[in-house]
Design an enzyme around this catalytic site. Structure first.
Site, PDB file in Angstrom:
ATOM      1  CG  HIS A  40      -1.816  -1.086   1.441  1.00  0.00           C
ATOM      2  ND1 HIS A  40      -1.643  -2.056   2.401  1.00  0.00           N
ATOM      3  CD2 HIS A  40      -2.966  -1.414   0.782  1.00  0.00           C
ATOM      4  CE1 HIS A  40      -2.638  -2.919   2.350  1.00  0.00           C
ATOM      5  NE2 HIS A  40      -3.458  -2.567   1.368  1.00  0.00           N
ATOM      6  CG  MET A 187       4.584  -7.383   1.317  1.00  0.00           C
ATOM      7  SD  MET A 187       5.096  -5.800   1.977  1.00  0.00           S
ATOM      8  CE  MET A 187       6.799  -6.181   2.317  1.00  0.00           C
TER       9      MET A 187
HETATM   10  P1  AMP Z   1      -6.385  -3.796  -0.341  1.00  0.00           P
HETATM   11  O1  AMP Z   1      -6.231  -2.986   0.902  1.00  0.00           O
HETATM   12  O2  AMP Z   1      -5.933  -5.214  -0.195  1.00  0.00           O
HETATM   13  O3  AMP Z   1      -7.744  -3.634  -0.981  1.00  0.00           O
HETATM   14  O4  AMP Z   1      -5.362  -3.188  -1.387  1.00  0.00           O
HETATM   15  C1  AMP Z   1      -5.384  -1.817  -1.727  1.00  0.00           C
HETATM   16  C2  AMP Z   1      -4.485  -1.586  -2.908  1.00  0.00           C
HETATM   17  O5  AMP Z   1      -3.158  -1.984  -2.584  1.00  0.00           O
HETATM   18  C3  AMP Z   1      -4.906  -2.399  -4.139  1.00  0.00           C
HETATM   19  O6  AMP Z   1      -4.758  -1.595  -5.298  1.00  0.00           O
HETATM   20  C4  AMP Z   1      -3.922  -3.542  -4.118  1.00  0.00           C
HETATM   21  O7  AMP Z   1      -3.677  -4.080  -5.414  1.00  0.00           O
HETATM   22  C5  AMP Z   1      -2.680  -2.852  -3.590  1.00  0.00           C
HETATM   23  N1  AMP Z   1      -1.762  -3.834  -3.029  1.00  0.00           N
HETATM   24  C6  AMP Z   1      -2.039  -4.786  -2.106  1.00  0.00           C
HETATM   25  N2  AMP Z   1      -0.957  -5.563  -1.881  1.00  0.00           N
HETATM   26  C7  AMP Z   1       0.015  -5.097  -2.696  1.00  0.00           C
HETATM   27  C8  AMP Z   1       1.381  -5.485  -2.940  1.00  0.00           C
HETATM   28  N3  AMP Z   1       1.942  -6.499  -2.311  1.00  0.00           N
HETATM   29  N4  AMP Z   1       2.079  -4.775  -3.851  1.00  0.00           N
HETATM   30  C9  AMP Z   1       1.525  -3.738  -4.516  1.00  0.00           C
HETATM   31  N5  AMP Z   1       0.245  -3.315  -4.320  1.00  0.00           N
HETATM   32  C10 AMP Z   1      -0.490  -3.990  -3.434  1.00  0.00           C
END
Ligand code: AMP
Length: 297
Positions: A40, A187
């Protein structure tokens, strides 16, 4: 540390953004469900570099969870999240309650057909409509110039790009590389659910994708063979239960038999009740050379 404002209502959010826009600021949006990690934060830092005013939304969106999924146990760490977002340079944390996003009487859904039904959509049939509805709402509230998403959730990025094109939304979608632990595990907030032995086995997803990449580099183009290889590697971890191993084109996200040009190699694997996903984009050039995904592809 950047001073950050925490806002909980749509009226206050719109007012803060009007003020920023009146000063000529370019607005960046990073939608999240909290439990922030380096993945994030890489999105937030990118937005801070490329825009003048970064909004991070933190909202565990109930409509993207099916009734049997982990909504109630999803990790929550709001104070820490706001501190981390501030440290990464964000200007505003938007933290709406459920009834702010979905007030009594809410009935509308934004759904991207077909692209939402394959891959993760096959085992989570209501998931992407929940995502596109909440992201469409956030885009309307924030009206960002740019919005940042992770390649880790590749299908989500494709679906959102399609929505933006189809609904003529004026936002540029920026897709950022997957951030990994040192052993290759992508992650994810859900990694916290893994037991010690599951955590030790979980890097097998990335290892399997890298194995396929090596095969492709040596000339393999047959997707059935590549998928068999990926499955075999993942199944070598005794706690892994494969949901899917797929190779799809990047337009329709439909299965392909023979690799050509750009494809998405995607996997979803359960460890106990925790479902992990990972992917690689493979570009196949005429001479058999392969290359990593170009961000924003
Ligand atoms: P989430 O909180 O899981 O809904 O993720 C929020 C944003 O962070 C989304 O656009 C995800 O694709 C991105 N995200 C989550 N994990 C990663 C990661 N390991 N690397 C890059 N972006 C991530």
């Amino acid at each position: 540390m950047q001073k950050i404002r925490t806002i909980r209502t749509i009226a206050a959010l719109k007012k803060a953004l009007r003020q920023a826009r009146d000063k000529g600021k370019i607005i960046g949006l990073v939608p999240t469900m909290g439990a922030l990690h380096e993945g994030h934060l890489s999105l937030i830092r990118r937005s801070v570099r490329q825009t003048d005013f970064t909004v991070v939304s933190i909202f565990i969106n109930p409509t993207q969870f099916a009734p049997n999924e982990d909504l109630s146990s999803y990790p929550r760490s709001l104070n820490r999240d706001i501190r981390l977002a501030a440290d990464a340079g964000a200007h505003l944390a938007f933290v709406p309650a459920g009834e702010v996003m979905y007030p009594e009487g809410f009935r509308t859904e934004v759904a991207v057909k077909e692209l939402s039904a394959t891959l993760c959509g096959a085992s989570r049939p209501t998931h992407f409509a929940g995502v596109t509805t909440v992201v469409a709402k956030l885009f309307n509230m924030v009206q960002p110039d740019r919005a940042y998403f992770g390649r880790k959730d590749a299908q989500q990025a494709f679906v959102i790009k399609r929505m933006v094109r189809d609904l003529d939304m004026s936002v540029r979608i920026v897709v950022c590389p997957t951030v990994r632990e040192s052993d290759g595990l992508a992650m994810s907030s859900r990694n916290a659910y893994l037991s010690a032995s599951q955590r030790a086995q979980a890097p097998v997803l990335h290892r399997a994708l890298l194995g396929a990449r090596a095969e492709i580099r040596s000339g393999q183009r047959n997707c059935a063979k590549l998928k068999t290889l990926v499955r075999r590697t993942i199944n070598s971890a005794n706690e892994a239960r494969i949901d899917y191993v797929e190779i799809v084109d990047v337009c329709k996200l439909q299965s392909v038999r023979e690799l050509k040009e750009k494809c998405l190699l995607a996997v979803a694997v359960f460890f106990g009740s925790t479902r992990l996903i990972d992917n690689e984009i493979v570009n196949v050039y005429p001479k058999g050379r392969t290359s990593h995904a170009v961000a924003n592809a």
